[in-house]
Motif scaffolding. Sequence first.
Motif, mmCIF file in Angstrom:
data_model
loop_
_atom_site.group_PDB
_atom_site.id
_atom_site.type_symbol
_atom_site.label_atom_id
_atom_site.label_comp_id
_atom_site.label_asym_id
_atom_site.label_seq_id
_atom_site.Cartn_x
_atom_site.Cartn_y
_atom_site.Cartn_z
ATOM 1 N N LEU A 80 0.840 -1.206 0.000
ATOM 2 C CA LEU A 80 0.000 0.000 0.000
ATOM 3 C C LEU A 80 0.873 1.254 0.000
ATOM 4 O O LEU A 80 0.610 2.218 -0.731
ATOM 5 N N HIS A 93 1.043 3.971 -2.896
ATOM 6 C CA HIS A 93 0.643 5.314 -2.522
ATOM 7 C C HIS A 93 1.563 6.364 -3.160
ATOM 8 O O HIS A 93 1.124 7.469 -3.452
ATOM 9 N N ARG A 149 2.381 5.309 -8.945
ATOM 10 C CA ARG A 149 1.092 5.447 -9.634
ATOM 11 C C ARG A 149 1.289 5.922 -11.059
ATOM 12 O O ARG A 149 0.655 5.408 -11.990
ATOM 13 N N ARG A 203 -7.693 6.430 -6.792
ATOM 14 C CA ARG A 203 -8.352 6.337 -5.483
ATOM 15 C C ARG A 203 -7.661 5.368 -4.530
ATOM 16 O O ARG A 203 -8.270 4.900 -3.567
ATOM 17 N N ILE A 204 -6.400 5.074 -4.753
ATOM 18 C CA ILE A 204 -5.646 4.292 -3.779
ATOM 19 C C ILE A 204 -5.550 5.129 -2.500
ATOM 20 O O ILE A 204 -5.167 6.297 -2.568
ATOM 21 N N ARG A 216 -6.807 -2.878 -7.112
ATOM 22 C CA ARG A 216 -8.120 -2.727 -6.486
ATOM 23 C C ARG A 216 -8.165 -3.473 -5.154
ATOM 24 O O ARG A 216 -8.649 -2.950 -4.145
ATOM 25 N N SER A 227 -6.178 -1.689 -2.515
ATOM 26 C CA SER A 227 -6.893 -0.484 -2.069
ATOM 27 C C SER A 227 -7.989 -0.815 -1.077
ATOM 28 O O SER A 227 -8.277 -0.040 -0.174
ATOM 29 N N HIS A 228 -8.613 -1.981 -1.244
ATOM 30 C CA HIS A 228 -9.751 -2.351 -0.396
ATOM 31 C C HIS A 228 -9.343 -2.864 0.978
ATOM 32 O O HIS A 228 -10.210 -3.098 1.817
#
Lengths: 118, 138
Positions: free
Chosen positions: A51, A55, A60, A116-117, B55, B58-59
């Motif tokens: 993550l 981020h 990205r 939308r991370i 995805r 992210s979740h």
Amino acid sequence: MAKPRSIEPLLWLLFSAGGMLAALLIPILLFLFGVAFPLGWLSPPGHQHLLALLHHPLTRATLFLLCWLSLFHWAHRFRYTLYDGLQIKHLNELISVVCYGGAIVGSLAAAYLLWRIP
Amino acid sequence: MNDGSAYTAYHPRWSRPRMSTYWWLQRRSYLRFILRELSSIFVAWFVVYLLLLVRAVSHGDASYQQFLGWSGHPIVLVLNLVSFFFVVFHAVTWFNLAPQAMVVSVAGKRLPGVLIAGANYLAWALASVLSSWLLLGG
């Protein structure tokens, strides 16, 4: 009078850029996430680490370029594969719409998911 | 066009033998060509797979673990193994072709193809090491 410009050179440029980026990055990423982690050869990175990595704006941006250009690489090459392999030139318009349309939709999905991370 | 040519209402038929749809099975080099072309499908599949991973991450942790479990499903695994073969094939054929696509001149002399292909392979190695380091190290 300037001749009407063709979009074809631009498509070839996207094809080349996508082919290069795909060749550089996809083999290792697919090896890790598609083969080595599932088979237990290597242990996958933890959620926190991944993550944090995703981020970062640079990650990205790189992944967006990879998705966008690879999809256009696919669209362009697959269009010609259908032309040459199956000799279905008469479906020209339909094939173009499906290929480039698919690439555009996929690129938008990539932008949205990377944006939308948390 | 000579003076003897005249307008004809009916266009003469081209003498073009119809090629088989399976022309690419006739020779090994043709087959290699079509396999190289087909590699683009697996490039597209990887983008889908990558976006599913993004995805899931992210979740949250739970869906990331679910993704990892799903990636071990035999069908997904086989698809990814086949895709891996194709993307490596794409990379190798791409880098080998690079000297034909890029003409690099240094001091008015054309750089030999081996150097250009070599630079591409070096970039491939660096990109792979950097990606692995970012994902596995740290």
